[in-house]
Design a protein around this motif. Structure first.
Motif, PDB file in Angstrom:
ATOM      1  N   ILE A 175      -4.071  21.233  -7.174  1.00 60.52           N
ATOM      2  CA  ILE A 175      -3.665  19.836  -7.342  1.00 60.52           C
ATOM      3  C   ILE A 175      -2.148  19.665  -7.302  1.00 60.52           C
ATOM      4  CG2 ILE A 175      -5.727  19.073  -8.559  1.00 60.52           C
ATOM      5  CD1 ILE A 175      -4.309  19.580 -11.169  1.00 60.52           C
ATOM      6  N   VAL A 181      -7.478  23.240 -10.524  1.00 60.99           N
ATOM      7  CA  VAL A 181      -8.602  22.958 -11.412  1.00 60.99           C
ATOM      8  C   VAL A 181      -9.823  23.737 -10.931  1.00 60.99           C
ATOM      9  CG1 VAL A 181     -10.180  21.193 -12.286  1.00 60.99           C
ATOM     10  CG2 VAL A 181      -7.754  20.651 -11.975  1.00 60.99           C
ATOM     11  N   PRO A 183     -13.507  23.164 -11.521  1.00 59.57           N
ATOM     12  CA  PRO A 183     -14.560  22.332 -12.117  1.00 59.57           C
ATOM     13  C   PRO A 183     -15.917  23.035 -12.021  1.00 59.57           C
ATOM     14  CG  PRO A 183     -14.042  21.549  -9.913  1.00 59.57           C
ATOM     15  CD  PRO A 183     -13.173  22.749 -10.153  1.00 59.57           C
ATOM     16  N   ILE A 212      -4.355  27.280 -14.627  1.00 61.72           N
ATOM     17  CA  ILE A 212      -5.669  26.924 -14.104  1.00 61.72           C
ATOM     18  C   ILE A 212      -6.451  26.184 -15.198  1.00 61.72           C
ATOM     19  CG2 ILE A 212      -6.571  29.226 -14.705  1.00 61.72           C
ATOM     20  CD1 ILE A 212      -7.840  27.062 -11.789  1.00 61.72           C
ATOM     21  N   PHE A 213      -6.876  24.986 -14.887  1.00 58.76           N
ATOM     22  CA  PHE A 213      -7.707  24.211 -15.808  1.00 58.76           C
ATOM     23  C   PHE A 213      -9.172  24.532 -15.513  1.00 58.76           C
ATOM     24  CE2 PHE A 213      -3.817  21.716 -15.446  1.00 58.76           C
ATOM     25  CZ  PHE A 213      -3.540  21.425 -16.781  1.00 58.76           C
ATOM     26  N   ILE A 214      -9.859  25.074 -16.486  1.00 61.79           N
ATOM     27  CA  ILE A 214     -11.287  25.372 -16.336  1.00 61.79           C
ATOM     28  C   ILE A 214     -12.052  24.261 -17.045  1.00 61.79           C
ATOM     29  CG2 ILE A 214     -13.125  27.053 -16.769  1.00 61.79           C
ATOM     30  CD1 ILE A 214     -10.975  29.230 -16.844  1.00 61.79           C
ATOM     31  N   ASP A 215     -12.610  23.363 -16.251  1.00 61.57           N
ATOM     32  CA  ASP A 215     -13.262  22.179 -16.806  1.00 61.57           C
ATOM     33  C   ASP A 215     -14.763  22.400 -16.949  1.00 61.57           C
ATOM     34  OD1 ASP A 215     -13.272  19.428 -17.701  1.00 61.57           O
ATOM     35  OD2 ASP A 215     -14.312  18.996 -15.811  1.00 61.57           O
ATOM     36  N   SER A 247     -11.126  22.775 -20.735  1.00 61.41           N
ATOM     37  CA  SER A 247     -11.295  21.348 -21.007  1.00 61.41           C
ATOM     38  C   SER A 247     -12.779  21.002 -20.951  1.00 61.41           C
ATOM     39  CB  SER A 247     -10.516  20.500 -19.998  1.00 61.41           C
ATOM     40  OG  SER A 247     -11.056  20.646 -18.699  1.00 61.41           O
ATOM     41  N   LEU A 273     -10.098  16.753 -19.271  1.00 62.00           N
ATOM     42  CA  LEU A 273      -9.238  17.162 -18.157  1.00 62.00           C
ATOM     43  C   LEU A 273      -8.175  16.123 -17.842  1.00 62.00           C
ATOM     44  CD1 LEU A 273      -8.641  19.177 -15.886  1.00 62.00           C
ATOM     45  CD2 LEU A 273     -10.363  18.019 -14.479  1.00 62.00           C
ATOM     46  N   LYS A 274      -8.536  14.856 -17.872  1.00 65.51           N
ATOM     47  CA  LYS A 274      -7.584  13.790 -17.545  1.00 65.51           C
ATOM     48  C   LYS A 274      -6.347  13.844 -18.439  1.00 65.51           C
ATOM     49  CE  LYS A 274      -7.046   8.770 -17.452  1.00 65.51           C
ATOM     50  NZ  LYS A 274      -7.694   7.462 -17.712  1.00 65.51           N
ATOM     51  N   LEU A 277      -4.129  16.846 -17.628  1.00 65.73           N
ATOM     52  CA  LEU A 277      -3.330  16.668 -16.409  1.00 65.73           C
ATOM     53  C   LEU A 277      -2.152  15.730 -16.659  1.00 65.73           C
ATOM     54  CD1 LEU A 277      -6.173  16.373 -13.722  1.00 65.73           C
ATOM     55  CD2 LEU A 277      -4.750  18.355 -14.242  1.00 65.73           C
TER      56      LEU A 277
END
Length: 287
Positions: A175, A181, A183, A212-215, A247, A273-274, A277
């Motif tokens: 992103i 991310v 997802p 790294i966002f792990i949603d 998240s 997540l929102k 970010l």
């Protein structure tokens, strides 16, 4: 013709003449095979070949028959032909039961040519007998070799599809520079968690990520095995210098993780997540 125990010079001479005749009528033979196989989709309304690839593959087999009757059969060339036809069949979505019967058309058309030669030129009985052995031999070997090649290409296709599905089951979505991310959606079973550990970690490293966002907001349930693997992935990422942020953890998921003795304080965890970010400046808070 050592393979067929042929030593009679007259028979060898007639077999060579058969080879020459097959070669002279190679394209006619392929057209006849197509007609018997009802390959209308490979010809236009004027009878002109529209599928050059298949036409040439069939020509190559006729050329193999020519070499065999001449006493120069090549196992390597037969395997190359079988591999080419096997790959063609898989790409076109053809099945083995649909392709194999065509081999009998090679047998039928070439044998009719030999019969005609015998009627016109009076071939020796031994020549006719040996011709039958040679023709049946090359066609049977072609069918067997093609079957093996088809299965090999079919298994390769299945493996490629499975690899793609596994890769898509844990897609990395970049992103911004150094941030992406992951997802996760649906049920995380043992197989998907193994992909998470193996394939996904490699993708994260390849993308040269810092964060790294792990949603997990789309995950239905996490069992104890998956929770441990997820913890292992996050520990490994930290060792690699990548910051993993969880998240979308629901209360029941948190309870499963905590019950295993996994300390969530060791990782960064955000409610959604929102907001994460926004906090990282990746997107603006639009109200």
């Amino acid at each position: 013709m050592r393979n067929y125990n042929i030593t009679n010079p007259a028979v060898l001479d007639e077999l060579e003449k058969i080879s020459v005749e097959i070669n002279a009528k190679r394209e006619e033979i392929v057209h006849s095979i197509a007609l018997l196989a009802n390959d209308k989709e490979n010809y236009d309304v004027n009878g002109i070949v529209t599928n050059e690839e298949l036409f040439n593959i069939r020509l190559e087999f006729v050329d193999l028959a020519v070499k065999t009757f001449y006493g120069a059969e090549s196992k390597l060339l037969l395997e190359e032909w079988a591999n080419k036809l096997g790959e063609y069949a898989i790409v076109r979505g053809a099945t083995l039961p649909a392709i194999l019967p065509v081999t009998n058309q090679y047998r039928r058309v070439i044998w009719e040519l030999i019969e005609k030669m015998s009627e016109e030129n009076g071939l020796l009985p031994e020549t006719i007998f040996k011709s039958s052995l040679i023709l049946n031999g090359i066609v049977d070997r072609a069918a067997n070799t093609f079957s093996v090649a088809f299965v090999k290409h079919h298994e390769k296709k299945i493996n490629e599809t499975n690899d793609f599905i596994k890769e898509m089951s844990a897609p990395i979505v970049p992103i911004s520079k150094g941030i992406a991310v992951l997802p996760l959606v649906g049920h995380l079973d043992e197989e998907r968690s193994a992909v998470l550990m193996d394939t996904t970690v490699n993708q994260i490293v390849d993308h040269q990520l810092d964060v790294i966002f792990i949603d997990l907001s789309g995950v239905s349930v996490i069992d104890t095995y998956v929770a441990r693997r997820l913890s292992d992935v996050m520990k490994l990422l930290k060792i690699l210098g990548i910051t993993p942020i969880l998240s979308g953890l629901r209360p029941e998921m948190s309870q499963t993780i905590v019950s295993l003795g996994i300390d969530l304080k060791a990782f960064k965890v955000v409610s959604n997540l929102k907001q994460a970010l926004i906090d990282y400046g990746v997107c603006k808070d639009i109200r």
